[in-house]
Design a protein around this motif. Sequence first.
Motif, PDB file in Angstrom:
ATOM      1  N   MET A  14       0.751  -1.065   0.039  1.00  0.00           N
ATOM      2  CA  MET A  14      -0.050   0.006  -0.171  1.00  0.00           C
ATOM      3  C   MET A  14       1.089   1.278  -0.028  1.00  0.00           C
ATOM      4  O   MET A  14       1.908   1.253   0.646  1.00  0.00           O
ATOM      5  N   LYS A  15       0.624   2.194  -1.002  1.00  0.00           N
ATOM      6  CA  LYS A  15       1.388   3.364  -0.997  1.00  0.00           C
ATOM      7  C   LYS A  15       0.584   4.395  -0.035  1.00  0.00           C
ATOM      8  O   LYS A  15      -0.541   4.654   0.020  1.00  0.00           O
ATOM      9  N   PHE A  16       1.405   5.416   0.643  1.00  0.00           N
ATOM     10  CA  PHE A  16       1.126   6.678   1.216  1.00  0.00           C
ATOM     11  C   PHE A  16       0.601   7.525   0.425  1.00  0.00           C
ATOM     12  O   PHE A  16       1.706   7.890  -0.455  1.00  0.00           O
ATOM     13  N   GLN A  17      -0.541   8.061   0.480  1.00  0.00           N
ATOM     14  CA  GLN A  17      -1.078   8.929  -0.479  1.00  0.00           C
ATOM     15  C   GLN A  17      -1.718  10.348   0.510  1.00  0.00           C
ATOM     16  O   GLN A  17      -2.428  11.109  -0.022  1.00  0.00           O
ATOM     17  N   GLY A  18      -1.313  10.367   1.853  1.00  0.00           N
ATOM     18  CA  GLY A  18      -1.938  11.317   2.683  1.00  0.00           C
ATOM     19  C   GLY A  18      -3.078  10.636   3.117  1.00  0.00           C
ATOM     20  O   GLY A  18      -3.564   9.580   2.989  1.00  0.00           O
ATOM     21  N   THR A  19      -3.982  11.489   4.084  1.00  0.00           N
ATOM     22  CA  THR A  19      -5.119  11.241   4.378  1.00  0.00           C
ATOM     23  C   THR A  19      -5.993  12.427   4.274  1.00  0.00           C
ATOM     24  O   THR A  19      -5.802  13.406   3.980  1.00  0.00           O
ATOM     25  N   SER A  20      -7.492  12.086   4.638  1.00  0.00           N
ATOM     26  CA  SER A  20      -8.319  13.236   4.731  1.00  0.00           C
ATOM     27  C   SER A  20      -8.219  14.388   5.845  1.00  0.00           C
ATOM     28  O   SER A  20      -8.571  15.281   5.334  1.00  0.00           O
ATOM     29  N   THR A  21      -7.220  14.048   6.641  1.00  0.00           N
ATOM     30  CA  THR A  21      -6.869  15.129   7.623  1.00  0.00           C
ATOM     31  C   THR A  21      -5.722  15.739   7.526  1.00  0.00           C
ATOM     32  O   THR A  21      -4.970  16.476   8.251  1.00  0.00           O
ATOM     33  N   TYR A  22      -4.802  15.005   6.478  1.00  0.00           N
ATOM     34  CA  TYR A  22      -3.414  15.372   6.222  1.00  0.00           C
ATOM     35  C   TYR A  22      -3.075  15.644   4.949  1.00  0.00           C
ATOM     36  O   TYR A  22      -3.014  14.765   4.125  1.00  0.00           O
ATOM     37  N   VAL A  23      -2.834  16.974   4.610  1.00  0.00           N
ATOM     38  CA  VAL A  23      -2.429  17.308   3.182  1.00  0.00           C
ATOM     39  C   VAL A  23      -0.940  17.066   3.002  1.00  0.00           C
ATOM     40  O   VAL A  23      -0.006  17.708   3.820  1.00  0.00           O
TER      41      VAL A  23
END
Length: 281
Positions: A1-10
């Motif tokens: 799984m690649k890190f793409q950020g989250t809904s609360t972290y740009v």
Amino acid sequence: MKFQGTSTYVASDSLRLAVNAAITLQRPLLVKGEPGTGKTLLAEQLAQSLDTRLIAWHIKSTTKAQQGLYEYDAVSRLRDSQLGVDKVHDVRNYLRKGKLWEAFEAEERVVLLIDEIDKADIEFPNDLLQELDRMEFFVYETGETVKARQRPIVVITSNNEKELPDAFLRRCFFHYIAFPDRETLQKIVDVHFPGIKGELVAEALDVFFDVRGIPGLKKKPSTSELVDWLKLLLADDIDLAALRERDPAKAIPPLAGALVKNEQDTQLLERLAFMARRGTR
């Protein structure tokens, strides 16, 4: 799984690339940047995005590398031996596991945060070289070697208070979190304050960048301080006109205590306002 950020972290493209590169290389990710740019939060959000546990080791000036592995409580064992306590015969009862041991023995792959490594003694990073490289360490009291069951994803943060040793740097994947541009800050604000009025954000960002641009400022306000300031502006229902005020004689913005965090910078703003008032007389 690649890190793409989250809904609360740009996360910027370069930050996402750095995180995924460190994971691929199985190297610690060393993250530097201004205080308040989201270095610690990155580890928290990375763990969330990968649906795994975060093990955080917050470093202080007195922290020793050995504490991350384990500590042997010889005093307690001596006291128990004098009292005839049964558990004294097993030395394992007196070993206090550190954050690295906790991460190494986890059944799942966890995120291990070593936060503000530059606060510790200069030898601290070198004392962890072998353990982070080989993902194992030796327990002298029991004669056992603790090996990582699943190699943790290691995130190391630094505020650049001290130079880190070259031998340590060679073993890390490095990324510097540059201060966000206006567009990125707008996205961060939208994440924290969905539905906030665009006019208020535009004026607040103007004031924010004006303050950051003042020559001689000891500590420039950070992203986290912008978020705090906006929260206060909304809570106190500050009039938009107060933010639009561009009179140099009123150099201190409303609720400036959220942006300016020391007396030197406060006095600098006051001097600028005083000089502007004298200039208009």
